[in-house]
Design an enzyme around this catalytic site. Structure first.
Site, short mmCIF file in Angstrom:
data_model
loop_
_atom_site.label_atom_id
_atom_site.label_comp_id
_atom_site.label_asym_id
_atom_site.label_seq_id
_atom_site.Cartn_x
_atom_site.Cartn_y
_atom_site.Cartn_z
N HIS A 47 65.12 38.47 30.41
CA HIS A 47 64.45 38.75 31.90
C HIS A 47 64.57 40.33 32.13
O HIS A 47 66.25 40.22 31.80
CB HIS A 47 64.47 37.21 33.18
N GLU B 224 56.57 41.63 31.05
CA GLU B 224 56.55 41.59 32.20
C GLU B 224 56.80 43.06 32.26
O GLU B 224 57.88 43.21 32.28
CB GLU B 224 58.46 40.82 32.61
P1 PGA Z 1 56.91 38.35 41.04
O1 PGA Z 1 58.41 37.99 39.33
O2 PGA Z 1 55.85 37.18 40.19
O3 PGA Z 1 58.16 38.57 42.42
O4 PGA Z 1 56.44 39.74 40.18
C1 PGA Z 1 57.61 38.23 38.05
C2 PGA Z 1 59.05 37.58 38.40
O5 PGA Z 1 60.44 38.50 37.70
O6 PGA Z 1 59.57 36.91 36.35
#
Ligand code: PGA
Length: 222
Positions: free
Chosen positions: A94, A150
Site C-alpha cells: 500500500h 491506487e
Molecule cells: P480512501 O483510501 O478510500 O480513503 O481514499 C483508499 C486506500 O488508501 O486504500
C-alpha cells in the site's frame, strides 16, 4: 482482459490503523444488520482485531505480512501467527507502507511469495510509477495476485483528487498488459456516490476502500 460479473466483485475495506477491539465488534454487529449488495465483502483489519471478527459474513484480510516465514523476526507477523484466523487476503505494498515504512517493490515481492505459500491471496497496490518495477519483481507470481490501482493523489488522506474514469481505465489496461493478474481493483476515494461506475465496469474486479469502509452503513452501500 477478463470480464467479471457484478456479483463476484470484491469490495475490500482497508481499516488502516483505526478501531479498538470494541469498535471492531460494534462495526461487525452493525454491518450484519445492513442490506448488503451481492459483492464479496472483504475486511482487512489491523492484526490485533482479527480475533474480534470471527464467523462474520464477510471475508477477512490483513494489511501487511512479514516477508519471512515464522522465526526470529521481532515484531513481524508471519502467516503461522495468522493460522486459524481465516485470513484469505493480504493488502501488500500500500502507498502508506511504501511512504512511511520505506517498502520497496522487491520487499513487496517477497511478501507476495510468503502469502502465496500460505494460501493467502495478495492484493498488491501500485501507483503508475511503480507498474513496471513491480511487474518485474513479481514475475509470474502476479498471475495469483489481485493488483489494486491506487493513484496516490486519489487516496482521501493524500488529497482525494479522483481521476476521470477514462484515465483510470487507461491505467488499468496498462496493468492488465504488464501483470496478467487475477483481476484489477481500483482504490482512491471510493464512496457510495462513485462506486457503481467502478463496480459496473467489466475491466475492474472490485474496489479497495479506506475512508468509506469505516462506517458499516456506508460500506454496505457500495
Ligand atoms: P480512501 O483510501 O478510500 O480513503 O481514499 C483508499 C486506500 O488508501 O486504500
Amino acid at each position: 482482459m477478463t470480464n467479471i460479473s457484478h456479483a463476484q466483485k470484491l469490495v475490500v475495506a482497508n481499516w488502516k490503523s483505526n478501531f479498538s477491539w470494541n469498535e471492531a465488534q460494534n462495526w461487525a454487529q452493525q454491518f450484519r444488520g445492513e442490506n448488503q449488495h451481492q459483492h464479496t465483502y472483504v475486511v482487512c483489519a489491523p492484526f490485533p482485531l482479527l480475533g474480534a471478527l470471527q464467523n462474520e459474513s464477510f471475508t477477512l484480510g490483513v494489511q501487511d505480512l512479514s516477508p519471512f516465514e515464522a522465526g526470529a523476526y521481532t515484531g513481524a507477523v508471519s502467516p503461522t501467527n495468522l493460522q486459524g484466523l481465516g485470513i484469505k487476503f493480504a493488502i501488500l505494498g500500500h502507498s502508506e507502507r511504501r511512504k512511511y515504512f520505506q517498502e520497496t517493490s522487491e520487499l513487496v515481492a517477497k511478501k507476495v511469495e510468503i502469502a502465496l505459500a500460505h494460501d493467502i491471496t495478495p492484493i498488491v497496490c501500485v501507483d503508475r510509477d511503480q507498474f513496471s518495477e513491480q511487474a518485474n519483481t513479481l514475475g509470474k507470481a502476479s498471475q495469483q495476485c489481485f493488483i489494486a490501482y491506487e493513484p496516490i493523489h486519489a487516496i482521501s488522506t493524500f488529497g482525494g483528487q479522483e481521476d476521470p474514469l477514462e484515465v483510470t481505465l487507461e491505467a488499468i489496461e496498462e496493468i492488465h498488459s504488464l501483470f496478467q493478474p487475477l483481476g484489477v481493483l481500483y482504490g482512491g476515494s471510493v464512496s457510495p456516490e462513485n462506486s457503481l461506475a467502478y463496480l459496473q465496469n467489466e475491466h475492474i474486479a472490485g474496489v479497495l476502500v479506506g475512508g468509506s469502509s469505516l462506517k458499516p452503513e456506508v460500506f454496505a452501500q457500495l
